[in-house]
Design a protein around this motif. Sequence first.
Motif, PDB file in Angstrom:
ATOM      1  N   SER A 211      32.762  35.586  39.905  1.00 12.04           N
ATOM      2  CA  SER A 211      32.161  35.895  41.249  1.00 12.04           C
ATOM      3  C   SER A 211      30.905  35.004  41.502  1.00 12.04           C
ATOM      4  CB  SER A 211      31.950  37.295  41.381  1.00 12.04           C
ATOM      5  OG  SER A 211      32.860  38.258  41.138  1.00 12.04           O
TER       6      SER A 211
ATOM      7  N   ALA B  79      32.323  31.701  42.157  1.00 16.56           N
ATOM      8  CA  ALA B  79      33.096  31.636  43.542  1.00 16.56           C
ATOM      9  C   ALA B  79      32.007  31.342  44.889  1.00 16.56           C
ATOM     10  CB  ALA B  79      33.981  32.654  43.726  1.00 16.56           C
TER      11      ALA B  79
ATOM     12  N   GLU C 258      39.200  33.895  44.289  1.00 18.24           N
ATOM     13  CA  GLU C 258      39.319  33.108  45.687  1.00 18.24           C
ATOM     14  C   GLU C 258      40.712  33.404  46.391  1.00 18.24           C
ATOM     15  OE1 GLU C 258      38.463  29.123  44.534  1.00 18.24           O
ATOM     16  OE2 GLU C 258      36.331  29.251  44.721  1.00 18.24           O
TER      17      GLU C 258
ATOM     18  N   GLN D  92      37.969  32.803  38.330  1.00 14.32           N
ATOM     19  CA  GLN D  92      37.309  32.263  39.626  1.00 14.32           C
ATOM     20  C   GLN D  92      38.422  32.112  40.613  1.00 14.32           C
ATOM     21  OE1 GLN D  92      36.734  28.663  40.204  1.00 14.32           O
ATOM     22  NE2 GLN D  92      35.876  29.058  42.494  1.00 14.32           N
ATOM     23  N   GLU D  93      39.549  31.390  40.183  1.00 13.65           N
ATOM     24  CA  GLU D  93      40.760  30.887  41.148  1.00 13.65           C
ATOM     25  C   GLU D  93      41.266  32.385  41.635  1.00 13.65           C
ATOM     26  OE1 GLU D  93      42.680  28.168  38.885  1.00 13.65           O
ATOM     27  OE2 GLU D  93      41.171  26.731  39.259  1.00 13.65           O
TER      28      GLU D  93
ATOM     29  N   GLN E  98      30.356  28.005  44.835  1.00 11.89           N
ATOM     30  CA  GLN E  98      31.193  27.267  45.243  1.00 11.89           C
ATOM     31  C   GLN E  98      31.719  27.276  46.705  1.00 11.89           C
ATOM     32  OE1 GLN E  98      34.847  26.750  43.348  1.00 11.89           O
ATOM     33  NE2 GLN E  98      35.470  24.595  44.107  1.00 11.89           N
ATOM     34  N   GLY E  99      31.785  28.647  47.121  1.00 10.76           N
ATOM     35  CA  GLY E  99      32.118  28.713  48.533  1.00 10.76           C
ATOM     36  C   GLY E  99      30.950  28.667  49.336  1.00 10.76           C
TER      37      GLY E  99
ATOM     38  N   PHE F 234      32.188  39.820  46.215  1.00 11.47           N
ATOM     39  CA  PHE F 234      33.427  39.670  45.349  1.00 11.47           C
ATOM     40  C   PHE F 234      33.794  40.591  44.112  1.00 11.47           C
ATOM     41  CE2 PHE F 234      32.519  34.842  46.332  1.00 11.47           C
ATOM     42  CZ  PHE F 234      33.572  34.709  47.273  1.00 11.47           C
TER      43      PHE F 234
ATOM     44  N   GLU G 142      41.210  35.320  49.929  1.00 14.55           N
ATOM     45  CA  GLU G 142      42.115  34.271  50.795  1.00 14.55           C
ATOM     46  C   GLU G 142      42.930  35.401  51.596  1.00 14.55           C
ATOM     47  OE1 GLU G 142      45.115  30.811  51.063  1.00 14.55           O
ATOM     48  OE2 GLU G 142      43.301  30.438  49.931  1.00 14.55           O
TER      49      GLU G 142
END
Length: 158
Positions: free
Chosen positions: A68, A71, A113, A109-110, A74-75, A46, A117
């Motif tokens: 990172s 993320a 992500e 963090q968003e 969470q991922g 990340f 994506e």
Amino acid sequence: MELLLVNKLKWNLAATTPHDFIEHFLSKMPVAEENKQIIRKHAQTFVALCATDVKFISNPPSMVAAGSVVAAVQGLHLESAGGSLSYHCLAHFLSKVIKCDPDCLRACQEQIEALLESSLRQARQSLDPKAAEEEEEEEEQEEVDLSCTPTDVRDVSI
């Protein structure tokens, strides 16, 4: 957090990158060693991805690293049963470590992500051009439907 790091580096500012913070964050997290290894790899990926996007240049390296790590956790769905590694607890914990607002860390963090994506979407489009054309047509259709002004500004020639 940055001041502590630059003092340890004797003010060699060129050496401070988000990669420098990942190991420090992992050492403070209550995670099994085998999970730390996979979190480390994902967080480093990340961070490398963030280096390719200008949006992250204004964020301090510690924020990019913390975002990172959050993320990655969470991922990977590594939340523990006790809740000590839940997304919200981890974001709050790391925001205290780097002395920033938890909402700023969540926003970073968003962004990470969203960047992931879009990068995956671009990679998918380069591998399957036909699917890319279909996706572009869908996006164009959505754009046409989104106009809410009496005269669509895209139709005006100056």
